[in-house]
Each structure stands twice: as structure tokens, then as C-alpha cells.
Design a protein around this motif. Structure first.
Motif, PDB file in Angstrom:
ATOM      1  N   LEU A  34      -0.756 103.821 -23.671  1.00  0.00           N
ATOM      2  CA  LEU A  34      -0.258 104.975 -24.421  1.00  0.00           C
ATOM      3  C   LEU A  34      -0.071 106.174 -23.497  1.00  0.00           C
ATOM      4  O   LEU A  34       0.956 106.867 -23.558  1.00  0.00           O
ATOM      5  CB  LEU A  34      -1.217 105.321 -25.560  1.00  0.00           C
ATOM      6  N   ARG A  35      -1.071 106.438 -22.641  1.00  0.00           N
ATOM      7  CA  ARG A  35      -0.956 107.565 -21.694  1.00  0.00           C
ATOM      8  C   ARG A  35       0.210 107.342 -20.742  1.00  0.00           C
ATOM      9  O   ARG A  35       0.992 108.267 -20.467  1.00  0.00           O
ATOM     10  CB  ARG A  35      -2.265 107.716 -20.895  1.00  0.00           C
ATOM     11  N   GLU A  36       0.312 106.143 -20.241  1.00  0.00           N
ATOM     12  CA  GLU A  36       1.355 105.813 -19.274  1.00  0.00           C
ATOM     13  C   GLU A  36       2.739 106.010 -19.886  1.00  0.00           C
ATOM     14  O   GLU A  36       3.654 106.547 -19.238  1.00  0.00           O
ATOM     15  CB  GLU A  36       1.168 104.369 -18.826  1.00  0.00           C
ATOM     16  N   ALA A  37       2.903 105.583 -21.143  1.00  0.00           N
ATOM     17  CA  ALA A  37       4.198 105.733 -21.806  1.00  0.00           C
ATOM     18  C   ALA A  37       4.574 107.205 -21.936  1.00  0.00           C
ATOM     19  O   ALA A  37       5.743 107.582 -21.769  1.00  0.00           O
ATOM     20  CB  ALA A  37       4.162 105.063 -23.176  1.00  0.00           C
ATOM     21  N   ARG A  38       3.582 108.072 -22.239  1.00  0.00           N
ATOM     22  CA  ARG A  38       3.856 109.510 -22.326  1.00  0.00           C
ATOM     23  C   ARG A  38       4.324 110.059 -20.978  1.00  0.00           C
ATOM     24  O   ARG A  38       5.288 110.832 -20.893  1.00  0.00           O
ATOM     25  CB  ARG A  38       2.600 110.254 -22.782  1.00  0.00           C
ATOM     26  N   ASN A  43       8.639 111.971 -17.436  1.00  0.00           N
ATOM     27  CA  ASN A  43       9.298 111.901 -16.127  1.00  0.00           C
ATOM     28  C   ASN A  43      10.705 111.318 -16.196  1.00  0.00           C
ATOM     29  O   ASN A  43      11.345 111.111 -15.164  1.00  0.00           O
ATOM     30  CB  ASN A  43       8.449 111.075 -15.164  1.00  0.00           C
ATOM     31  N   GLY A  44      11.172 111.042 -17.407  1.00  0.00           N
ATOM     32  CA  GLY A  44      12.520 110.518 -17.562  1.00  0.00           C
ATOM     33  C   GLY A  44      12.664 109.037 -17.297  1.00  0.00           C
ATOM     34  O   GLY A  44      13.793 108.525 -17.225  1.00  0.00           O
ATOM     35  N   LEU A  45      11.546 108.337 -17.157  1.00  0.00           N
ATOM     36  CA  LEU A  45      11.613 106.895 -16.896  1.00  0.00           C
ATOM     37  C   LEU A  45      11.750 106.094 -18.177  1.00  0.00           C
ATOM     38  O   LEU A  45      12.238 104.957 -18.152  1.00  0.00           O
ATOM     39  CB  LEU A  45      10.360 106.447 -16.134  1.00  0.00           C
ATOM     40  N   TYR A  46      11.294 106.648 -19.287  1.00  0.00           N
ATOM     41  CA  TYR A  46      11.482 106.060 -20.608  1.00  0.00           C
ATOM     42  C   TYR A  46      12.375 106.997 -21.424  1.00  0.00           C
ATOM     43  O   TYR A  46      12.334 108.226 -21.234  1.00  0.00           O
ATOM     44  CB  TYR A  46      10.150 105.885 -21.334  1.00  0.00           C
ATOM     45  N   PRO A  47      13.171 106.469 -22.351  1.00  0.00           N
ATOM     46  CA  PRO A  47      14.024 107.330 -23.177  1.00  0.00           C
ATOM     47  C   PRO A  47      13.204 108.153 -24.151  1.00  0.00           C
ATOM     48  O   PRO A  47      12.034 107.841 -24.439  1.00  0.00           O
ATOM     49  CB  PRO A  47      14.917 106.320 -23.910  1.00  0.00           C
ATOM     50  N   ALA A  48      13.812 109.192 -24.678  1.00  0.00           N
ATOM     51  CA  ALA A  48      13.144 110.031 -25.668  1.00  0.00           C
ATOM     52  C   ALA A  48      12.717 109.190 -26.864  1.00  0.00           C
ATOM     53  O   ALA A  48      13.470 108.355 -27.353  1.00  0.00           O
ATOM     54  CB  ALA A  48      14.080 111.148 -26.123  1.00  0.00           C
ATOM     55  N   GLY A  49      11.502 109.393 -27.313  1.00  0.00           N
ATOM     56  CA  GLY A  49      10.970 108.639 -28.447  1.00  0.00           C
ATOM     57  C   GLY A  49      10.259 107.361 -28.065  1.00  0.00           C
ATOM     58  O   GLY A  49       9.628 106.724 -28.915  1.00  0.00           O
ATOM     59  N   ALA A  50      10.327 106.981 -26.796  1.00  0.00           N
ATOM     60  CA  ALA A  50       9.712 105.719 -26.373  1.00  0.00           C
ATOM     61  C   ALA A  50       8.199 105.754 -26.533  1.00  0.00           C
ATOM     62  O   ALA A  50       7.587 104.772 -26.979  1.00  0.00           O
ATOM     63  CB  ALA A  50      10.081 105.399 -24.926  1.00  0.00           C
ATOM     64  N   ALA A  51       7.573 106.864 -26.163  1.00  0.00           N
ATOM     65  CA  ALA A  51       6.110 106.941 -26.254  1.00  0.00           C
ATOM     66  C   ALA A  51       5.641 106.818 -27.695  1.00  0.00           C
ATOM     67  O   ALA A  51       4.625 106.165 -27.978  1.00  0.00           O
ATOM     68  CB  ALA A  51       5.623 108.248 -25.638  1.00  0.00           C
ATOM     69  N   PRO A 134       8.556  96.927 -17.115  1.00  0.00           N
ATOM     70  CA  PRO A 134       9.424  97.848 -17.860  1.00  0.00           C
ATOM     71  C   PRO A 134      10.741  98.178 -17.163  1.00  0.00           C
ATOM     72  O   PRO A 134      11.680  98.635 -17.812  1.00  0.00           O
ATOM     73  CB  PRO A 134       8.568  99.115 -17.996  1.00  0.00           C
ATOM     74  N   PHE A 135      10.821  97.937 -15.845  1.00  0.00           N
ATOM     75  CA  PHE A 135      11.967  98.427 -15.093  1.00  0.00           C
ATOM     76  C   PHE A 135      12.796  97.334 -14.414  1.00  0.00           C
ATOM     77  O   PHE A 135      13.865  97.639 -13.887  1.00  0.00           O
ATOM     78  CB  PHE A 135      11.491  99.440 -14.047  1.00  0.00           C
ATOM     79  N   ILE A 136      12.326  96.105 -14.386  1.00  0.00           N
ATOM     80  CA  ILE A 136      13.077  95.009 -13.773  1.00  0.00           C
ATOM     81  C   ILE A 136      13.771  94.236 -14.888  1.00  0.00           C
ATOM     82  O   ILE A 136      13.105  93.658 -15.743  1.00  0.00           O
ATOM     83  CB  ILE A 136      12.163  94.079 -12.957  1.00  0.00           C
TER      84      ILE A 136
END
Length: 333
Positions: A34-38, A43-51, A134-136
Motif C-alpha cells: 500500500l505504501r509503495e503504491a502511494r 512519482n508518476g510511476l502509477y496512474p492517478a487512482g492506482a493507489a 509492475p513495469f515489465i
């Protein structure tokens, strides 16, 4: 790996039940995810609302049995130790619904080895994500002898929902990804052992030449654009220097003997008409230009700025305080 896969599913709107080695570890890792997703979203690595999606869809459970009891797909992602994976898969097989798909994230172990833990082998397959999950975007799908094609199709559809690209490969050790990756690493280490280049220089060559192309094109497409007849001649030089282990593959010589030399004459491993060839060249040039712009924007990675480690000495070698690499005779340059 398991956490990254879970986050990716959650962002795609899929409810996920989490289980780790014990309940306390599960709760700890759930909080970390949960912390990591926030942080990733900030940092722009996940889209808005992802967390928020991760928080809504990740559910820690008290036990493995509780987590898998009523789900459609189980993905095992424990360390690459066959006995450990077999033990976990036996527990999953006993506790999951009879119609649940069971996947393993093994990176090298064949399905036929791990399927020994599964009663109904038709529901079992390898679903191999890469780290960081999450990124590959690529995922290897490996069916066993008894895997139901409908199971593969269901997993492919879910992966597409997650924004992943899947490739079906045969059930052999290492599959495709690590068979290629390990062979590259083995040859890279041979280059260093022979004194041809340092580890840093090997990494520079790889990342700034053929590795620079790999985000856009695989080895067959790259060979087509370079000229397959050129590759045959290159293999001739390599065979002279290193013997038959680096001779031209029969698949390559057969294609060239059939008059297919790649994009230069319209066909190699791919067929391209004149208009498609023009589009390919334009895409290639834009892609490589954008890649260099991205690298310039990011700047050098921390590993590029790291000092050279002192490599272990083989028996009989003189220590090399200056970091020089010995040549094949044991001398340094």
C-alpha cells in the motif's frame, strides 16, 4: 515478485487475496504494498487512482488455504527452489476450488516438474512475469502436456486486461527468456575471463549497441534489417575464431539459401512490401532517436557511476590491484 503481480492485478480492478509464509509476514507485506503504491503514484510511476485501487483490491488473509479457497486463479511466486514450490503447490491444489486455475511464476523450472504437485494437471501452467512485475510488460506462458487450452486463453485475456503482452513458449528448462538471458551472461563472462573487455565495457557495448535496439525489435527482426547474408558471413568469422559452437545455425543458412536475405530484398524471417519497409525504417529511426532522448533525460544510472570491483582471482593468478583483466595467457594489458 508476488507483490508486484498483486499490485498489477489490483490496478486492473481485480480483487486479490494475499498470503505469505505466515499471517504476520502477509500483513507486513500488505502494508508495504500500500505504501509503495502511494509512492509510485506520487512519482508518476502509477496512474492517478492506482493507489486507491491497490488499497481497495488487496486483501491479506490469515493463511494460504484461506487465500485460495474461493478464487479463480492462484499465482505461486515463492523462491526458485523446486522442493519449496512443490510443497506450496500441493497446499494450493488441496485448498483451491476444483475449477481454479493454478499458475507458477517459475523462471526456469519446467511445468512437467512442478505439475507433480497438482492433481488435475489440466488447470496448471507457468505464468512467468519478470522483475519488477509492475513495469515489465512481457509474460511467458508455458503449457504442460495436459494444460487445457481454455485455461491458457483465460490467462491471456486477464493479462491483456492488465496491459501485458504474453507469448506462448514450449516447456523446456529456462523457457525463452532465461535461456537467452543466461546464454548472454555466460558469453559475457567468457569475454571478461579471456581479457577481451572489462565487465563495465561489456555492459557499455551491450546497452549502447544491440541492447539499444531490443526494446523495439527482437533478434529475428534485427537480423532481417541487418541482412541475413551478412549474418552468415559473420558467423563464418566467428566459427574460424571459436569453432563450431559459433557456426551459422541451419535455420539461418536455409533461409539465406532460399534467397531470403531480409528487408534488403523484401523477405527474411518477416515479409515486408516496399511501403512497409519505408514505414519500418521511419519507425526505427524515430524509436532510436526517442530512446536516446530518454536516456539523456534520465542521465547515467548509478551502476554506470560505480567503481570497478576487484574480481575473484583464479588459482595461480597474480592479484590485479589496478583492476586489469588478464588475457587468455594470464597476462594483463
Amino acid at each position: 515478485m508476488g507483490g508486484g503481480i498483486a499490485q498489477s492485478l489490483a490496478i486492473a480492478g481485480v480483487p486479490v487475496q494475499l498470503a505469505d509464509a505466515d499471517a504476520e509476514t502477509t500483513r507486513t507485506n500488505h502494508a508495504r504494498l500500500l505504501r509503495e503504491a502511494r509512492v509510485f503514484e506520487q512519482n508518476g510511476l502509477y496512474p492517478a487512482g492506482a493507489a486507491d485501487a491497490v488499497e481497495a483490491n488487496l486483501h491479506p488473509r490469515e493463511s494460504l488455504e484461506d487465500a485460495v479457497a474461493d478464487v479463480d486463479w492462484v499465482e505461486e511466486a515463492v523462491p526458485e527452489i523446486p522442493d519449496l514450490k512443490l510443497d506450496v503447490l500441493r497446499q494450493v491444489d488441496a485448498a483451491a476450488r476444483a475449477d481454479a486455475i493454478i499458475g507458477t511464476n517459475t523462471s526456469t523450472i519446467p511445468v512437467k516438474v512442478l505439475s507433480a504437485a497438482i492433481g488435475d494437471k489440466s488447470r496448471f501452467l507457468t505464468v512467468h512475469f519478470s522483475n519488477p512485475a509492475p513495469f515489465i510488460p512481457g509474460v511467458e506462458l508455458v503449457s504442460g502436456e495436459h494444460t487445457d487450452p481454455a485455461v491458457v486463453q483465460a490467462v491471456e485475456e486477464l493479462l491483456a486486461r492488465m496491459g501485458r503482452r504474453s507469448a506462448q513458449v514450449a516447456d523446456v528448462p529456462g523457457f525463452v527468456l532465461n535461456r537467452l538471458q543466461f546464454v548472454l551472461l555466460k558469453e559475457a563472462m567468457a569475454v571478461v575471463e579471456e581479457g577481451v573487455a572489462t565487465p563495465q565495457d561489456v555492459d557499455t557495448v551491450v546497452s549502447t549497441t544491440f541492447g539499444f535496439r531490443l526494446p523495439f525489435f527482437g533478434p529475428f527482426a534485427i537480423a532481417d534489417m541487418a541482412g541475413l547474408d551478412t549474418y552468415v558471413r559473420g558467423f563464418g568469422t566467428l566459427q574460424e575464431g571459436f569453432g563450431d559452437r559459433l557456426s551459422a545455425p541451419k535455420l539461418l543458412t536455409d533461409v539465406v539459401d532460399a534467397g531470403r536475405h531480409g528487408t534488403k530484398n523484401g523477405g527474411g524471417f518477416y515479409d515486408l512490401g516496399p511501403e512497409q519497409l519505408d514505414e519500418l525504417i521511419a519507425y526505427r529511426d524515430r524509436a532510436y532517436h526517442r530512446m536516446q532522448q530518454l536516456l539523456d533525460e534520465l542521465g547515467p544510472s548509478p551502476i554506470q557511476q560505480a567503481g570497478m570491483a576487484q574480481l575473484p582471482q583464479r588459482e595461480g593468478e597474480t592479484p590485479r590491484p589496478d583492476g586489469d583483466v588478464p588475457d587468455a595467457s594470464g597476462q594483463t594489458g
